[in-house]
Motif scaffolding. Structure first.
Motif, PDB file in Angstrom:
ATOM      1  N   GLY A 111      48.426  50.718  11.945  1.00 30.98           N
ATOM      2  CA  GLY A 111      47.191  51.036  12.658  1.00 30.98           C
ATOM      3  C   GLY A 111      46.401  49.784  12.986  1.00 30.98           C
ATOM      4  O   GLY A 111      45.194  49.854  13.212  1.00 30.98           O
ATOM      5  N   GLY A 112      47.087  48.636  13.001  1.00 32.10           N
ATOM      6  CA  GLY A 112      46.391  47.386  13.286  1.00 32.10           C
ATOM      7  C   GLY A 112      47.270  46.491  14.144  1.00 32.10           C
ATOM      8  O   GLY A 112      47.657  46.870  15.239  1.00 32.10           O
ATOM      9  N   CYS A 113      47.640  45.334  13.587  1.00 29.99           N
ATOM     10  CA  CYS A 113      48.387  44.345  14.380  1.00 29.99           C
ATOM     11  C   CYS A 113      49.880  44.644  14.423  1.00 29.99           C
ATOM     12  O   CYS A 113      50.623  43.940  15.085  1.00 29.99           O
ATOM     13  CB  CYS A 113      48.157  42.956  13.809  1.00 29.99           C
ATOM     14  N   ARG A 114      50.317  45.675  13.701  1.00 32.31           N
ATOM     15  CA  ARG A 114      51.714  46.107  13.665  1.00 32.31           C
ATOM     16  C   ARG A 114      52.641  45.072  13.037  1.00 32.31           C
ATOM     17  O   ARG A 114      53.837  45.021  13.329  1.00 32.31           O
ATOM     18  CB  ARG A 114      52.209  46.533  15.046  1.00 32.31           C
ATOM     19  N   THR A 115      52.099  44.267  12.158  1.00 34.67           N
ATOM     20  CA  THR A 115      52.937  43.315  11.441  1.00 34.67           C
ATOM     21  C   THR A 115      53.381  43.927  10.124  1.00 34.67           C
ATOM     22  O   THR A 115      52.619  44.643   9.488  1.00 34.67           O
ATOM     23  CB  THR A 115      52.134  42.023  11.147  1.00 34.67           C
ATOM     24  N   TRP A 116      54.614  43.638   9.766  1.00 34.20           N
ATOM     25  CA  TRP A 116      55.110  44.044   8.441  1.00 34.20           C
ATOM     26  C   TRP A 116      54.671  43.014   7.414  1.00 34.20           C
ATOM     27  O   TRP A 116      54.823  41.811   7.622  1.00 34.20           O
ATOM     28  CB  TRP A 116      56.635  44.164   8.447  1.00 34.20           C
ATOM     29  N   PRO A 173      41.101  49.089   5.457  1.00 30.76           N
ATOM     30  CA  PRO A 173      41.393  50.217   4.564  1.00 30.76           C
ATOM     31  C   PRO A 173      42.871  50.603   4.573  1.00 30.76           C
ATOM     32  O   PRO A 173      43.569  50.409   5.582  1.00 30.76           O
ATOM     33  CB  PRO A 173      40.534  51.352   5.128  1.00 30.76           C
ATOM     34  N   VAL A 174      43.311  51.147   3.487  1.00 26.69           N
ATOM     35  CA  VAL A 174      44.734  51.441   3.277  1.00 26.69           C
ATOM     36  C   VAL A 174      45.296  52.405   4.328  1.00 26.69           C
ATOM     37  O   VAL A 174      46.477  52.381   4.640  1.00 26.69           O
ATOM     38  CB  VAL A 174      44.956  51.976   1.843  1.00 26.69           C
ATOM     39  N   GLU A 175      44.412  53.249   4.893  1.00 27.91           N
ATOM     40  CA  GLU A 175      44.881  54.233   5.873  1.00 27.91           C
ATOM     41  C   GLU A 175      45.505  53.587   7.107  1.00 27.91           C
ATOM     42  O   GLU A 175      46.243  54.227   7.846  1.00 27.91           O
ATOM     43  CB  GLU A 175      43.728  55.146   6.318  1.00 27.91           C
ATOM     44  N   GLU A 176      45.194  52.321   7.350  1.00 23.23           N
ATOM     45  CA  GLU A 176      45.767  51.652   8.523  1.00 23.23           C
ATOM     46  C   GLU A 176      47.201  51.198   8.276  1.00 23.23           C
ATOM     47  O   GLU A 176      47.873  50.731   9.189  1.00 23.23           O
ATOM     48  CB  GLU A 176      44.919  50.423   8.885  1.00 23.23           C
ATOM     49  N   PHE A 177      47.652  51.319   7.025  1.00 26.13           N
ATOM     50  CA  PHE A 177      48.965  50.781   6.668  1.00 26.13           C
ATOM     51  C   PHE A 177      49.954  51.895   6.350  1.00 26.13           C
ATOM     52  O   PHE A 177      49.572  52.973   5.911  1.00 26.13           O
ATOM     53  CB  PHE A 177      48.841  49.869   5.444  1.00 26.13           C
ATOM     54  N   THR A 178      51.223  51.613   6.594  1.00 25.75           N
ATOM     55  CA  THR A 178      52.288  52.540   6.235  1.00 25.75           C
ATOM     56  C   THR A 178      53.185  51.838   5.221  1.00 25.75           C
ATOM     57  O   THR A 178      53.636  50.722   5.474  1.00 25.75           O
ATOM     58  CB  THR A 178      53.115  52.916   7.472  1.00 25.75           C
ATOM     59  N   PHE A 179      53.434  52.507   4.097  1.00 27.97           N
ATOM     60  CA  PHE A 179      54.233  51.884   3.041  1.00 27.97           C
ATOM     61  C   PHE A 179      55.709  52.201   3.198  1.00 27.97           C
ATOM     62  O   PHE A 179      56.074  53.293   3.608  1.00 27.97           O
ATOM     63  CB  PHE A 179      53.743  52.343   1.671  1.00 27.97           C
ATOM     64  N   LEU A 180      56.527  51.250   2.841  1.00 28.75           N
ATOM     65  CA  LEU A 180      57.963  51.494   2.872  1.00 28.75           C
ATOM     66  C   LEU A 180      58.582  51.329   1.489  1.00 28.75           C
ATOM     67  O   LEU A 180      59.752  51.596   1.300  1.00 28.75           O
ATOM     68  CB  LEU A 180      58.633  50.542   3.870  1.00 28.75           C
ATOM     69  N   GLY A 181      57.814  50.884   0.513  1.00 25.95           N
ATOM     70  CA  GLY A 181      58.370  50.787  -0.828  1.00 25.95           C
ATOM     71  C   GLY A 181      58.786  49.363  -1.187  1.00 25.95           C
ATOM     72  O   GLY A 181      58.452  48.393  -0.493  1.00 25.95           O
ATOM     73  N   MET A 189      41.404  52.086  -1.219  1.00 22.74           N
ATOM     74  CA  MET A 189      42.119  50.829  -1.447  1.00 22.74           C
ATOM     75  C   MET A 189      42.001  49.958  -0.203  1.00 22.74           C
ATOM     76  O   MET A 189      42.069  50.452   0.914  1.00 22.74           O
ATOM     77  CB  MET A 189      43.595  51.127  -1.745  1.00 22.74           C
ATOM     78  N   LEU A 190      41.814  48.691  -0.428  1.00 21.85           N
ATOM     79  CA  LEU A 190      41.661  47.759   0.693  1.00 21.85           C
ATOM     80  C   LEU A 190      42.803  46.742   0.645  1.00 21.85           C
ATOM     81  O   LEU A 190      43.198  46.292  -0.421  1.00 21.85           O
ATOM     82  CB  LEU A 190      40.313  47.032   0.599  1.00 21.85           C
ATOM     83  N   ILE A 191      43.315  46.407   1.809  1.00 28.14           N
ATOM     84  CA  ILE A 191      44.401  45.429   1.896  1.00 28.14           C
ATOM     85  C   ILE A 191      43.970  44.335   2.866  1.00 28.14           C
ATOM     86  O   ILE A 191      43.446  44.634   3.944  1.00 28.14           O
ATOM     87  CB  ILE A 191      45.705  46.103   2.380  1.00 28.14           C
ATOM     88  N   ASN A 227      36.701  49.941  -5.535  1.00 29.51           N
ATOM     89  CA  ASN A 227      35.288  50.344  -5.512  1.00 29.51           C
ATOM     90  C   ASN A 227      34.900  51.079  -4.234  1.00 29.51           C
ATOM     91  O   ASN A 227      33.829  50.869  -3.674  1.00 29.51           O
ATOM     92  CB  ASN A 227      34.382  49.129  -5.720  1.00 29.51           C
ATOM     93  N   VAL A 228      35.811  51.909  -3.771  1.00 34.16           N
ATOM     94  CA  VAL A 228      35.494  52.795  -2.655  1.00 34.16           C
ATOM     95  C   VAL A 228      35.003  54.115  -3.251  1.00 34.16           C
ATOM     96  O   VAL A 228      35.648  54.670  -4.144  1.00 34.16           O
ATOM     97  CB  VAL A 228      36.739  53.034  -1.766  1.00 34.16           C
TER      98      VAL A 228
END
Lengths: 100, 972
Positions: free
Chosen positions: A60-65, A12-20, A1-3, B251-252
């Motif tokens: 894992g990036g700019c640390r913005t919510w 990539p989604v791995e750089e993000f942390t979800f809070l719901g 997943m890409l954001i 599409n990964v």
């Protein structure tokens, strides 16, 4: 997943942390009569099938919510805004209503 | 001998013979062989034993779907279990062993299971191992564990490396048969960035083994021309030996490139395998189709294989499956195999076609139409087939073809279900939108001309698809046929799990008639092949048994991985030392010089104790405590989280983060702060100081440093963006050390510039900037975790070790010692300070004895929820001190507390010991405990129950502050 982060671009989604779910809004009153609102805010979450606004921290990036709009059925992401813009807009909304 | 090497043909390199061993026996093959093809060419079909009945088995396919020919490859740390002999490329010195047999592959004791097969029906485990209950742990489970699995894993570390890589492309083409090549060529000529991946050792797909004619050339020559053109283009990446195993959001795609699996050991600087993440704007599924077996008696005998596999072995590897081959088919594929074998000079003894009529050319072949094979005769090898009408035809190998299943797997990985198509009697991929399209036989189009046309269309990103080369189409007729009703012997639906045709109706009769239930009850479609061959037959048989149609039954869920992916590939570099990063504090070098023993706390390496010769941890830490309390000690506290908070609203922001107030804190002062979670439970604590009107420096616990930072970011951005405040983590920018003990000030005074420190200029809880050692910027906080007159000194990180050395020299006259986290822990327990054991995610501020810190004059995170009944109940467990009644007893953290005379039970539980330390000052083991209504029960003697060690003792509940209750030492 890409954001797509408004600051960093598509990541990539791995750089993000979800809070719901971002929908519940923190009550502003500490009056005991508002306990039910607080309880809803802290514990109750919808589990919608379809579009949902969710908090995501670009930890894992700019640390913005961010608030990411995602379709829970298709995982399609239709929008990403800064959580601060989302909050500012929401905090403003009732004031506008009051004016009317 | 049942098999042999054809004298000519094939894509093997006969000038390069290769030696290998299977079960210790020496064999030889050629460059270009697989392990399976080399064994077949050597006359060996028997390659493994089946899972449940230990039936002799051979390769039934020539590719990735292989359920039978699973072997242990290599040895030692390189050993890999359950590898498919059909996918292993032969190399010099290859070493393979068969699995699931004892004492040998030819004579396997486990085969007695077959005699008891009436017992081993579907649900056998569930029915048999239910009783007696006491047998489960001691007898049944160990038995099942011993029987479970096929190969055994190596217990040695894998000496080879694995790595991860990323790729981005316009078009990812999965599969390099005629469809995939045409798609890749079209996209590449259009200028797109193309990745062409194929799980096979060479590109070409079915053109490597099917005799075709394209553009006036042989299929393989046409393929070679296309591959050469693709290889010459800069915008094309060719990836043979690469299995695309999963399709994910956006599409990964996940893929594994078997970089070195075809070599005895990887070349220097090359990994064994590479794990790819491929992000594709568009992807084309050109994975082809899998030929289905037919379910009839003995259809698992070594030497029985799918018709296309037999063609594959003879045409590509020049390996004939037998000298006299019978074909059992319901499709035109069977004829194709018969014709190819005959052309190679192999005798075709019969083509048994279930269809009474078929358009396919059968000239010069011994075709028996409208007939069925009841069983294969022979045990470890084929000797004949017997038809349902009892005709016996001798042969030494059997080709079977029950139809084709498009390889739809990847397209179903995100939840869409495949769609049943009556005209091909198979499931075709669902429509999942334009970013991932299927073409060719993966889509159910089996004519070569359709494959080329669909490939070209899929590879066209803009405008009209180009014209495709002319080709010869082979007949591709299919009549649905699943199982022979009058079969004799054992007829297998799922080879890998030994599911027979009788098991599925049994599951349906016992109520497991949904395909997902039937799968789990019978185990059909499980294990390493995930039902690639057997599932459609299983669905059809279940449909018959339940009176439903195949689409009504539907398929089970397709999930990644398409084929098994090794743990090594998934782990990549993240093994051993590289599993996670190591964080070293700025004082690490100094601590090493002082002989520190380090302890991992999260990612950090913290100095734990500083032993002198002959000291264990307890002796060392005790000495460090005594030296500190009697003189001075130096401790590295750099791991504490440090967050710089600035702005006009910084004070107001901290008021909302902490339960106590910070906006009133005077500039130049430090204050202990307690942070709650929004649900009212304590989150973190630490000292925060005000350096200027609009500038605070916050400290957090080591464990929560990152979490508090995220929390601050959330609270500002998502809750109160209107506050004018900024913040940054400065944990790594500052080295911080505690200087504690009655001689701490005297020591510091030897390194500070200008006026000496006094109670006036640096009183308790002072926080100030100053310079030390002749101009170095530093921050000094008079705070104490040890309970001593103490300071924390912060200096720029790069100077940390140097300043620590200077302090050691400055304190030499006062007997300064370095102390570690063990001594720190002893001193904090002596002082009753809470730490991780008490801030454990279940305690409130009041539980910690800090209820008075909770302001009633402001809103803050957690205020409302902390006022809930359950969190304010007087009977909650709260922090108390505990000491053994017999001073010689050793308390243990985690021990439970009971009223004296009560027996241990959940109902009688009164709390537990949360922290324990030896107290050098009190000369006994002391603890902190969470104890029901504890503050009202000071002085009570309780029973301590340590269930792990089976120890009970008496202990007294006391005030948490065990030592220097009046805090006199803070100002000594």
């Amino acid at each position: 997943m890409l954001i797509t982060c408004p600051h960093c671009g598509t990541r990539p989604v791995e750089e993000f942390t979800f809070l719901g779910d971002a929908k519940p809004q923190r009550p502003t009153s500490n009056d005991p009569s508002t306990m039910e609102q607080w309880f809803d805010y802290v514990y109750l979450r919808d589990n919608p099938r379809g579009v949902i606004d969710e908090y995501a921290h670009h930890s894992g990036g700019c640390r913005t919510w961010l608030v990411v709009t995602r379709n829970t059925e298709t995982h399609e992401i239709t929008g990403t805004v800064l959580a601060s813009d989302y909050a500012a807009k929401r905090n403003e909304a009732p004031k506008k209503g009051a004016r009317k | 001998m049942t098999g042999f090497r054809l004298s000519k043909g094939g894509l093997i390199d006969r000038s390069k013979p290769l030696n290998f061993t299977f079960d210790g026996t020496a064999y030889s093959g050629f460059q270009g062989d697989t392990l399976a093809s080399a064994l077949i060419a050597s006359g060996t079909h028997l390659m493994g034993r089946s899972f449940k009945y230990h039936r002799p088995r051979g390769a039934i396919t020539a590719g990735a779907a292989e359920p039978n020919a699973l072997v242990e490859l290599r040895s030692g740390g390189r050993k890999e279990a359950n590898t498919r002999a059909t996918m292993i490329e032969l190399y010099e010195g290859l070493e393979a062993k068969s699995q699931n047999r004892w004492p040998s592959l030819r004579f396997d004791i486990g085969a007695v299971n077959s005699l008891a097969s009436a017992m081993f029906v579907a649900g056998f485990y569930y029915k048999t191992f239910m009783w007696p209950k006491s047998f489960w742990e001691k007898i049944y489970e160990p038995l099942i564990r011993k029987a479970a699995g096929l190969g055994t894993a190596s217990k040695e570390a894998d000496p080879d490396r694995f790595e991860k890589a990323y790729a981005h492309c316009d078009v990812l083409v999965i599969g390099s048969g005629p469809t995939g090549l045409m798609a890749a060529l079209t996209a590449a000529r259009g200028g797109a960035d193309v990745v062409l991946a194929d799980e096979g050792s060479a590109l070409g797909g079915s053109l490597l083994f099917d005799n075709e004619e394209i553009d006036g050339k042989s299929g393989i020559d046409w393929a070679r021309g296309v591959i050469a053109e693709l290889a010459s283009l800069k915008n094309v990446t060719l990836m043979p030996r690469t299995t695309v195993f999963g399709w994910y959001d956006d599409n990964v795609f996940g893929a594994v490139e078997r970089v070195s699996d075809h070599l005895a050991t990887p070349n220097p600087y090359e990994p064994q395998q590479r794990y790819w993440r491929i992000i594709a704007k568009k992807a084309v599924l050109a994975a082809g189709a899998e030929e289905r077996p037919i379910v009839f008696g003995g259809n698992d005998t070594p030497g029985v294989m799918t018709a296309s596999a037999m063609r594959h072995y003879s045409n590509r590897y020049a390996a004939a499956a037998g000298q006299s081959v019978a074909v059992f088919t319901s499709t035109d594929s069977g004829y194709r195999t018969a014709r190819d074998l005959a052309a190679h000079g192999v005798f075709v003894s019969a083509v048994v076609d279930t269809r009474a009529e078929a358009k396919v050319e059968g000239k010069r072949l011994p075709v028996l139409r409208g007939r069925q094979v009841a069983q294969v005769k022979g045990g470890k090898a084929v000797s004949a087939i017997e038809l349902t009408d009892h005709t016996v035809i001798s042969c030494d190998a059997v080709a079977m073809s029950g139809g084709w299943s498009p390889i739809v797997n990847l397209m179903c990985h995100r939840g869409a279900r495949p769609v049943w198509n009556d005209s091909i009697s198979g499931f075709v991929p669902p429509d999942v939108g334009g970013a991932f399209v299927a073409a060719g036989s993966a889509k159910g189009s089996f004519l070569l001309s359709d494959c080329l046309r669909e490939g070209a269309a899929a590879g066209t990103l803009k405008g009209k698809a180009p014209a495709v080369p002319k080709c010869r189409d082979e007949a591709a007729g299919v009549a649905p046929f699943w199982w022979v009703k009058d079969f004799r012997g054992k007829a297998f639906v799922d080879y890998q799990n030994d599911v027979t045709v009788k098991d599925l109706p049994l599951a349906a009769r016992e109520g497991y008639n949904h395909i997902e239930l039937a799968k789990r009850y019978t185990t059909t479609g499980m294990a390493t092949d995930q039902g690639k061959l057997g599932n459609v037959n299983a669905i059809a048989i279940l449909a018959e048994a339940t009176g439903k149609t195949i689409p009504e039954i539907g398929t089970t869920t397709f999930r990644p991985f398409y084929t098994p992916v090794s743990f090594g590939a998934l782990a990549g570099h993240s093994v051993g030392h590289h599993f996670q990063p190591v964080r070293k504090t700025p004082l690490h070098e100094w601590a090493e010089e002082e002989g520190a023993v380090f302890v991992e706390t999260g990612l950090w390496m913290r100095s734990s104790w500083f032993p002198k010769a002959g000291e264990d941890w307890l002796a060392s830490a005790s000495r460090e405590v005594l030296a500190t309390r009697n003189g001075v000690g130096l401790c590295d506290v750099s791991t504490l989280g440090k967050i710089d908070i600035q702005g006009p609203d910084a004070g107001a922001f901290l008021d909302r983060l902490y339960c106590n107030t910070f906006s009133t804190l005077a500039v130049g002062k430090a204050r202990y702060g307690l942070m709650l979670r929004e649900d009212g439970i304590v989150f973190d604590d630490g000292t925060t100081s005000r350096l200027a009107e609009d500038h605070f420096i916050m400290t957090t616990t080591t464990a929560n440093a990152a979490r508090v930072m995220s929390h601050i970011e959330f609270c500002h951005q998502a809750l109160w963006p209107d506050l004018d405040v900024t913040y940054a983590s400065v944990t790594e920018q500052w080295a911080q050390m505690a200087i504690a003990g009655p001689k701490s000030r005297d020591t510091l005074n030897r390194i500070v510039d200008g006026a000496a420190l006094t109670d006036e200029n640096t009183p308790y809880l002072a926080a100030r900037s100053l310079t030390i050692l002749g101009g170095m910027q530093a921050r000094l906080f008079r705070i104490s975790f040890s309970g001593e007159h103490a300071y924390e000194l912060a200096v720029p990180a790069d100077y940390g070790s140097q300043v620590a050395r200077s302090l050691m020299r400055a304190g030499r006259d006062f007997g300064i010692v370095p102390y570690g986290v063990e001594a720190l822990s002893m001193m904090r327990v002596e002082k009753g300070h809470v730490a991780g054991g008490e801030l454990n995610g279940t305690t409130t501020a009041a539980d910690l004895g800090l209820g008075k810190m909770m302001s009633t004059k402001k809103d803050y995170i957690g205020r409302m929820m902390a006022s809930r009944e359950g969190l304010t109940d007087a009977n909650r467990q709260c922090v108390v001190g505990i000491r053994p009644v017999d001073k010689g007893d050793r308390l243990r953290a985690g021990s439970h507390l009971l009223k004296r005379g009560d027996t241990p039970s959940m109902a009688n539980d009164q709390g537990y010991i949360s922290s324990v330390a030896w107290s050098p000052m009190c000369g006994m083991w002391l603890g902190l405990a969470l104890f029901a209504n504890g503050r009202a029960r000071i002085g009570e003697v309780v029973k301590v129950f340590d269930g792990l060690r089976n120890i009970t003792m008496d202990a007294e509940i006391c005030d948490p502050v065990h030592f220097d209750k009046e805090n006199r030492r803070l100002n000594v």
